[in-house]
Scaffold this motif. Sequence first.
Motif, mmCIF file in Angstrom:
data_model
loop_
_atom_site.group_PDB
_atom_site.id
_atom_site.type_symbol
_atom_site.label_atom_id
_atom_site.label_comp_id
_atom_site.label_asym_id
_atom_site.label_seq_id
_atom_site.Cartn_x
_atom_site.Cartn_y
_atom_site.Cartn_z
ATOM 1 N N GLY A 81 0.797 -1.225 0.000
ATOM 2 C CA GLY A 81 0.000 0.000 0.000
ATOM 3 C C GLY A 81 0.830 1.276 0.000
ATOM 4 N N PHE A 82 2.029 1.188 -0.549
ATOM 5 C CA PHE A 82 2.825 2.409 -0.716
ATOM 6 C C PHE A 82 2.258 3.194 -1.890
ATOM 7 N N ILE A 83 2.312 4.510 -1.773
ATOM 8 C CA ILE A 83 1.917 5.332 -2.918
ATOM 9 C C ILE A 83 3.179 5.990 -3.473
ATOM 10 N N ASN A 84 3.516 5.623 -4.705
ATOM 11 C CA ASN A 84 4.740 6.154 -5.326
ATOM 12 C C ASN A 84 4.400 7.285 -6.267
ATOM 13 N N ILE A 85 5.115 8.389 -6.093
ATOM 14 C CA ILE A 85 4.814 9.578 -6.891
ATOM 15 C C ILE A 85 5.981 9.889 -7.808
ATOM 16 N N PHE A 86 5.683 9.960 -9.104
ATOM 17 C CA PHE A 86 6.705 10.276 -10.096
ATOM 18 C C PHE A 86 6.505 11.727 -10.521
ATOM 19 N N ILE A 87 7.416 12.592 -10.110
ATOM 20 C CA ILE A 87 7.295 14.018 -10.421
ATOM 21 C C ILE A 87 7.566 14.228 -11.915
ATOM 22 N N SER A 88 6.808 15.119 -12.525
ATOM 23 C CA SER A 88 6.940 15.289 -13.982
ATOM 24 C C SER A 88 8.076 16.237 -14.340
ATOM 25 N N ASN A 89 8.656 16.018 -15.505
ATOM 26 C CA ASN A 89 9.728 16.889 -15.989
ATOM 27 C C ASN A 89 9.248 18.330 -16.151
ATOM 28 N N GLU A 90 7.991 18.492 -16.573
ATOM 29 C CA GLU A 90 7.459 19.844 -16.779
ATOM 30 C C GLU A 90 7.451 20.602 -15.462
ATOM 31 N N PHE A 91 6.951 19.925 -14.423
ATOM 32 C CA PHE A 91 6.878 20.591 -13.117
ATOM 33 C C PHE A 91 8.279 20.969 -12.644
ATOM 34 N N ILE A 92 9.198 20.032 -12.758
ATOM 35 C CA ILE A 92 10.561 20.294 -12.286
ATOM 36 C C ILE A 92 11.185 21.455 -13.058
ATOM 37 N N SER A 93 11.019 21.439 -14.391
ATOM 38 C CA SER A 93 11.599 22.515 -15.207
ATOM 39 C C SER A 93 11.044 23.863 -14.781
ATOM 40 N N GLN A 94 9.731 23.883 -14.637
ATOM 41 C CA GLN A 94 9.086 25.151 -14.301
ATOM 42 C C GLN A 94 9.570 25.646 -12.929
ATOM 43 N N GLN A 95 9.712 24.725 -11.986
ATOM 44 C CA GLN A 95 10.138 25.109 -10.637
ATOM 45 C C GLN A 95 11.592 25.589 -10.597
ATOM 46 N N VAL A 96 12.477 24.888 -11.283
ATOM 47 C CA VAL A 96 13.885 25.335 -11.223
ATOM 48 C C VAL A 96 14.065 26.675 -11.929
ATOM 49 N N ASN A 97 13.299 26.882 -13.009
ATOM 50 C CA ASN A 97 13.421 28.169 -13.692
ATOM 51 C C ASN A 97 12.878 29.310 -12.844
ATOM 52 N N ALA A 98 11.944 28.967 -11.966
ATOM 53 C CA ALA A 98 11.321 30.015 -11.150
ATOM 54 C C ALA A 98 12.142 30.356 -9.903
ATOM 55 N N LEU A 99 13.195 29.579 -9.630
ATOM 56 C CA LEU A 99 13.978 29.837 -8.411
ATOM 57 C C LEU A 99 14.610 31.227 -8.433
ATOM 58 N N ASP A 100 14.571 31.877 -7.294
ATOM 59 C CA ASP A 100 15.275 33.145 -7.152
ATOM 60 C C ASP A 100 16.750 32.810 -6.905
ATOM 61 N N LYS A 101 17.599 33.174 -7.855
ATOM 62 C CA LYS A 101 18.988 32.703 -7.787
ATOM 63 C C LYS A 101 19.777 33.328 -6.648
ATOM 64 N N THR A 102 19.270 34.400 -6.077
ATOM 65 C CA THR A 102 20.012 34.989 -4.964
ATOM 66 C C THR A 102 19.584 34.387 -3.627
ATOM 67 N N GLN A 103 18.524 33.617 -3.629
ATOM 68 C CA GLN A 103 18.032 33.085 -2.353
ATOM 69 C C GLN A 103 17.963 31.552 -2.372
ATOM 70 N N LEU A 104 17.479 30.988 -3.485
ATOM 71 C CA LEU A 104 17.388 29.540 -3.722
ATOM 72 C C LEU A 104 16.412 28.787 -2.823
ATOM 73 N N VAL A 105 16.064 29.361 -1.716
ATOM 74 C CA VAL A 105 15.092 28.718 -0.830
ATOM 75 C C VAL A 105 14.011 29.748 -0.543
ATOM 76 N N VAL A 106 12.853 29.279 -0.154
ATOM 77 C CA VAL A 106 11.777 30.214 0.144
ATOM 78 C C VAL A 106 11.936 30.672 1.593
ATOM 79 N N LYS A 107 12.125 31.970 1.776
ATOM 80 C CA LYS A 107 12.277 32.498 3.132
ATOM 81 C C LYS A 107 11.035 32.225 3.969
ATOM 82 N N THR A 108 11.236 32.225 5.273
ATOM 83 C CA THR A 108 10.118 31.908 6.148
ATOM 84 C C THR A 108 9.050 33.000 6.106
ATOM 85 N N GLN A 109 7.808 32.578 6.223
ATOM 86 C CA GLN A 109 6.700 33.527 6.233
ATOM 87 C C GLN A 109 6.391 33.995 7.652
ATOM 88 N N ASN A 110 6.762 33.182 8.640
ATOM 89 C CA ASN A 110 6.563 33.668 10.005
ATOM 90 C C ASN A 110 7.857 33.620 10.800
#
Length: 570
Positions: A81-110
Amino acid sequence: MNLKQTLDQKISLVLSDISGTSDCQALVNHSKSTQFGDYQANGVMALAKRLKQNPRELAEKVSAKLDLNEFAEKVEIAGPGFINIFISNEFISQQVNALDKTQLVVKTQNAQTIVIDYSSPNLAKEMHVGHLRGTIIGDAIARTFEWMGHKLIRQNHFGDWGTQFGMLITHMLEQDDATTELSNLEAFYRASKQRFDNDPDFATRARGNVVKLQSGDEQCLQLWKSFIDVSIQHCQEIYQKLNITLTETDVVPESFYNNKLAGILESLDKQGLLTQSDGARCVFLDAFKNKEGEPLPTIVQKSDGGYLYATTDLAGIEYRCQTLHANRVLYVVDARQGLHFQQVFTVAKLAGFADKECSLEHLSYGTMMGKDGKPFKTRSGDTIKLRDLLGEGIERAYSQVEEKNPDLSEKEKQKIANVVGISAIKYADLAKNRNSDYIFDWDSMLSFEGNTAPYMLYAYARIHSIFRRAELDIDADYRIIVESPEEKELALKLLQFTEVVDALLEECYPNQLCLYLYELAGIFMSFYEACPVLKSEGQVKQSRLGLCQLTALTLKQGLTLLGIETLKKM
Ligand code: ARG
């Protein structure tokens, strides 16, 4: 939320929906191997047990209700009953292109207020290797909180008060030229200690001076102050050499709390928490018993009226919680002080010095051992001075550079030796789980193979050399389009940087970040072998250069969080 948390939340919601209970956990983690996808949810089995259902059927139901189209190209059910998730290339491409290159991580909201107590050596002795681990580990943790946008307050809780200072000021008092004497602190300690141990009259005078010092005698105070100033300078020099962010404004030493200790006693007394035991004043708590089952006291005042280490720490907690308004107070201190911290944390909560919501955390670390498995010492059995240790690291790195790259200019060799020598010492410590004892070994920390500073620094410099050789700009904009499995693995790993940093802030284990960077460097090497970069063309070339660039940025950012300097050329 990072990708792992997002998936976890989405699947947990579906689980709750199906079961009608609110506390379902999807337990999403990285899959062990790509055949099981990129992420795996393991929480179905536990829920099936609770609901007395067939886990596989439950997994089918979950998967039917689950909408992960935005992220995944497919979702599979495997095993019981494991659920295996295969992330799509489109999602990954879109996410890496959207990264802020000066920060690379999302700063905390609180943003929280985090107080971190680290390094905190005892000034009555020269800083030695025992303080190295806490200083290095604490600094990495502090840097990471700061980078993520929290309000981070460093506290260097120097031991600058207590009986040993009587000995030191007496020795000062009896020297013709105390300033010259202090220029060699180490010799100064040794000479004072020698007199204290061998000359009973000196010892008596020293004890007398402790009393004078503590009752505010001008001359004693002044000598004490000049001694402390020199010691702090000495520590600051070491911090600078080690690339540690502590400054003099972070020094809030034990003596800072002197005028707050009577108030601590009064408050404990008013709340009926104090018990007299052999003339000393103590707090007894049910939770603390010794091996024989007898109650274990937290002593807060000796029979002669003197206060103790624990009393100062209670005052410290009150200050950090009530004046600095900490949400979390982190103590990066040797594991041997575990019981001490459990006791003062419990007393502080009970007496209201810390609010209920304030989290008091002892981030403990093990002992630094020599290759012989005994606490790390010089051959003659003395403690090793930090200054000497750092010098040796740089020297050893220098001979390496000389051997590998004899043609570099002297200046370049020195620069590289400095960075590599210091990084090797720091990284070797950071890369181990802080709870374990750790064996100090020059050969393994300076090796170019394995999870070491030289390997990481080399991996970083190598990416720079790719761009240099091709006369390409490493800072330009490149558009990433993920296609091959190697590209996907690398890009996904780059996206997971933020997961690792988030975890570091929760549990405060810098070794997880080291491991991530090491794996990233390895994945990059496989990518670079499988996917020609400079020989490819057009969009593919742009995309692969983009992956190289992002790897370099991530390595650099990760190493910076760890307090490790990087080199573009090695
Ligand atoms: N000075 C102590 C030592 O060298 C460490 C102090 C740690 N911090 C604290 N708040 N107790 O062992």
